[in-house]
Motif scaffolding. Structure first.
Motif, mmCIF file in Angstrom:
data_model
loop_
_atom_site.group_PDB
_atom_site.id
_atom_site.type_symbol
_atom_site.label_atom_id
_atom_site.label_comp_id
_atom_site.label_asym_id
_atom_site.label_seq_id
_atom_site.Cartn_x
_atom_site.Cartn_y
_atom_site.Cartn_z
ATOM 1 N N ASP A 3 0.831 -1.203 0.000
ATOM 2 C CA ASP A 3 0.000 0.000 0.000
ATOM 3 C C ASP A 3 0.866 1.255 0.000
ATOM 4 O O ASP A 3 0.560 2.236 -0.665
ATOM 5 C CB ASP A 3 -0.913 0.014 1.229
ATOM 6 N N CYS A 4 1.961 1.232 0.768
ATOM 7 C CA CYS A 4 2.874 2.379 0.807
ATOM 8 C C CYS A 4 3.484 2.623 -0.566
ATOM 9 O O CYS A 4 3.619 3.754 -1.018
ATOM 10 C CB CYS A 4 3.977 2.143 1.835
ATOM 11 N N GLY A 5 3.861 1.535 -1.228
ATOM 12 C CA GLY A 5 4.446 1.658 -2.555
ATOM 13 C C GLY A 5 3.454 2.231 -3.551
ATOM 14 O O GLY A 5 3.793 3.072 -4.382
ATOM 15 N N PHE A 6 2.191 1.800 -3.461
ATOM 16 C CA PHE A 6 1.158 2.312 -4.360
ATOM 17 C C PHE A 6 0.906 3.792 -4.104
ATOM 18 O O PHE A 6 0.743 4.576 -5.036
ATOM 19 C CB PHE A 6 -0.139 1.527 -4.165
ATOM 20 N N HIS A 7 0.893 4.182 -2.820
ATOM 21 C CA HIS A 7 0.663 5.587 -2.468
ATOM 22 C C HIS A 7 1.781 6.456 -3.032
ATOM 23 O O HIS A 7 1.525 7.536 -3.567
ATOM 24 C CB HIS A 7 0.609 5.738 -0.947
ATOM 25 N N HIS A 8 3.023 5.974 -2.923
ATOM 26 C CA HIS A 8 4.168 6.740 -3.433
ATOM 27 C C HIS A 8 4.073 6.878 -4.955
ATOM 28 O O HIS A 8 4.323 7.943 -5.512
ATOM 29 C CB HIS A 8 5.465 6.035 -3.043
ATOM 30 N N GLU A 9 3.669 5.774 -5.623
ATOM 31 C CA GLU A 9 3.546 5.810 -7.078
ATOM 32 C C GLU A 9 2.436 6.777 -7.494
ATOM 33 O O GLU A 9 2.603 7.572 -8.426
ATOM 34 C CB GLU A 9 3.236 4.409 -7.600
ATOM 35 N N ALA A 10 1.306 6.735 -6.778
ATOM 36 C CA ALA A 10 0.199 7.630 -7.091
ATOM 37 C C ALA A 10 0.602 9.088 -6.877
ATOM 38 O O ALA A 10 0.227 9.975 -7.651
ATOM 39 C CB ALA A 10 -1.004 7.281 -6.217
ATOM 40 N N LYS A 11 1.369 9.312 -5.809
ATOM 41 C CA LYS A 11 1.834 10.668 -5.532
ATOM 42 C C LYS A 11 2.721 11.167 -6.660
ATOM 43 O O LYS A 11 2.606 12.320 -7.096
ATOM 44 C CB LYS A 11 2.603 10.677 -4.208
ATOM 45 N N VAL A 13 2.655 10.219 -9.786
ATOM 46 C CA VAL A 13 1.816 10.456 -10.962
ATOM 47 C C VAL A 13 1.135 11.813 -10.853
ATOM 48 O O VAL A 13 1.072 12.581 -11.811
ATOM 49 C CB VAL A 13 0.768 9.335 -11.113
ATOM 50 N N ALA A 14 0.598 12.128 -9.665
ATOM 51 C CA ALA A 14 -0.069 13.419 -9.448
ATOM 52 C C ALA A 14 0.919 14.573 -9.592
ATOM 53 O O ALA A 14 0.593 15.609 -10.192
ATOM 54 C CB ALA A 14 -0.710 13.438 -8.059
ATOM 55 N N GLU A 15 2.127 14.410 -9.059
ATOM 56 C CA GLU A 15 3.141 15.456 -9.172
ATOM 57 C C GLU A 15 3.514 15.691 -10.636
ATOM 58 O O GLU A 15 3.648 16.847 -11.063
ATOM 59 C CB GLU A 15 4.379 15.068 -8.372
ATOM 60 N N ARG A 16 3.664 14.617 -11.380
ATOM 61 C CA ARG A 16 4.011 14.754 -12.796
ATOM 62 C C ARG A 16 2.929 15.509 -13.559
ATOM 63 O O ARG A 16 3.225 16.378 -14.385
ATOM 64 C CB ARG A 16 4.217 13.372 -13.426
ATOM 65 N N VAL A 18 0.748 17.716 -12.425
ATOM 66 C CA VAL A 18 0.772 19.128 -12.051
ATOM 67 C C VAL A 18 1.953 19.838 -12.710
ATOM 68 O O VAL A 18 1.809 20.940 -13.260
ATOM 69 C CB VAL A 18 0.845 19.280 -10.517
ATOM 70 N N LEU A 19 3.120 19.220 -12.671
ATOM 71 C CA LEU A 19 4.314 19.845 -13.235
ATOM 72 C C LEU A 19 4.223 19.973 -14.754
ATOM 73 O O LEU A 19 4.710 20.958 -15.327
ATOM 74 C CB LEU A 19 5.559 19.060 -12.829
ATOM 75 N N TRP A 20 3.619 18.992 -15.413
ATOM 76 C CA TRP A 20 3.450 19.081 -16.865
ATOM 77 C C TRP A 20 2.528 20.242 -17.233
ATOM 78 O O TRP A 20 2.811 20.997 -18.173
ATOM 79 C CB TRP A 20 2.887 17.780 -17.435
ATOM 80 N N ILE A 21 1.416 20.386 -16.511
ATOM 81 C CA ILE A 21 0.506 21.504 -16.767
ATOM 82 C C ILE A 21 1.228 22.828 -16.564
ATOM 83 O O ILE A 21 1.147 23.746 -17.388
ATOM 84 C CB ILE A 21 -0.728 21.421 -15.849
ATOM 85 N N ALA A 22 1.959 22.939 -15.445
ATOM 86 C CA ALA A 22 2.700 24.163 -15.135
ATOM 87 C C ALA A 22 3.756 24.445 -16.199
ATOM 88 O O ALA A 22 3.959 25.597 -16.605
ATOM 89 C CB ALA A 22 3.340 24.053 -13.760
ATOM 90 N N TYR A 123 -3.569 30.338 -11.285
ATOM 91 C CA TYR A 123 -4.048 28.961 -11.500
ATOM 92 C C TYR A 123 -2.939 27.952 -11.185
ATOM 93 O O TYR A 123 -3.165 26.959 -10.475
ATOM 94 C CB TYR A 123 -4.521 28.807 -12.941
ATOM 95 N N VAL A 124 -1.740 28.207 -11.701
ATOM 96 C CA VAL A 124 -0.619 27.289 -11.462
ATOM 97 C C VAL A 124 -0.248 27.262 -9.984
ATOM 98 O O VAL A 124 0.059 26.193 -9.432
ATOM 99 C CB VAL A 124 0.603 27.698 -12.322
ATOM 100 N N LEU A 125 -0.285 28.419 -9.320
ATOM 101 C CA LEU A 125 0.054 28.474 -7.901
ATOM 102 C C LEU A 125 -0.903 27.611 -7.083
ATOM 103 O O LEU A 125 -0.494 26.935 -6.143
ATOM 104 C CB LEU A 125 0.012 29.924 -7.415
ATOM 105 N N ARG A 126 -2.176 27.619 -7.446
ATOM 106 C CA ARG A 126 -3.155 26.779 -6.756
ATOM 107 C C ARG A 126 -2.857 25.298 -6.998
ATOM 108 O O ARG A 126 -2.987 24.473 -6.092
ATOM 109 C CB ARG A 126 -4.568 27.116 -7.221
ATOM 110 N N LEU A 127 -2.456 24.967 -8.222
ATOM 111 C CA LEU A 127 -2.104 23.580 -8.520
ATOM 112 C C LEU A 127 -0.904 23.124 -7.701
ATOM 113 O O LEU A 127 -0.835 21.970 -7.253
ATOM 114 C CB LEU A 127 -1.778 23.415 -10.009
#
Length: 208
Positions: A3-11, A13-16, A18-22, A123-127
């Motif tokens: 579960d920890c590994g999945f959470h880290h992977e999901a995190k 993915v979410a960071e990527r 946000v950073l791609w949009i920015a 918008y980016v700052l909120r992301l």
């Protein structure tokens, strides 16, 4: 443990995401702001565009750093800060050149472009808000965008003053202030990166 590994992977993915949009938004605004700054003969807009370009670079570095070692992330933040420092100094040099040779900044272009940039950066700052207390390379991206919001407001104010006073000096002043603010942010990021490097070399101290 899975579960920890999945959470880290999901995190990650979410960071990527946000950073791609920015990255895309800042790269687009760097081009738009740069063209508008050149047309408008505005040191403030050009400074703002360079700031946006440095942000895009920081987001690209942040994307590369995701999932890497703490030392790699510290080095990525150090590179981001160094680029920002160089750009800040470059802005001050450009303002000095314009003061010596003269310019006639167009207030309408300044205000309109800065308003668009402000909308994008808010918008980016909120992301990026969830990342501001994260790892050093992610905190650097948030600091970049926070600096942009301040710069956008400054350019809008300068555009109003240029229109009101009929003088280019408000544009020179805001260009100088943006350059100094960029340098301040660069020093802060470099300080964070230096501390992160020390923590990476001495993980026991970081855990205390």
């Amino acid at each position: 443990m899975s579960d920890c590994g999945f959470h880290h992977e999901a995190k990650n993915v979410a960071e990527r995401r946000v950073l791609w949009i920015a990255l895309v938004l800042n790269a687009a605004m760097a081009v738009i702001g740069g063209v508008a700054g050149w047309i408008a003969q505005s040191a403030g807009l050009l400074a703002d565009a360079l700031d946006m370009l440095s942000d895009a670079t920081a987001y690209a570095i942040g994307l590369i750093a995701i999932g890497r070692t703490a030392r790699f992330k510290a080095n990525a933040a150090w590179l981001s800060g160094s680029v920002l420092l160089v750009l800040g100094v470059g802005v001050l040099i450009e303002v000095g050149r314009r003061v010596l040779h003269g310019a006639e900044p167009l207030s309408g272009w300044m205000i309109g472009t800065a308003l668009l940039s402000l909308a994008v950066n808010v918008y980016v700052l909120r992301l990026l808000a969830p990342l501001k207390s994260g790892e050093v390379h992610l905190r650097a991206t948030w600091l970049f965008t926070r600096a942009d919001v301040v710069a956008n407001v400054g350019v809008i104010l300068a555009g109003v003053l240029v229109l009101w006073l009929g003088s280019p000096y408000p544009d020179y002043i805001i260009g100088t202030l943006i350059g100094l603010y960029v340098i301040k942010e660069a020093v802060e990021i470099l300080g964070d990166a230096r501390q992160a490097r020390q923590d990476a070399r001495n993980p026991g101290n970081a855990a205390e």
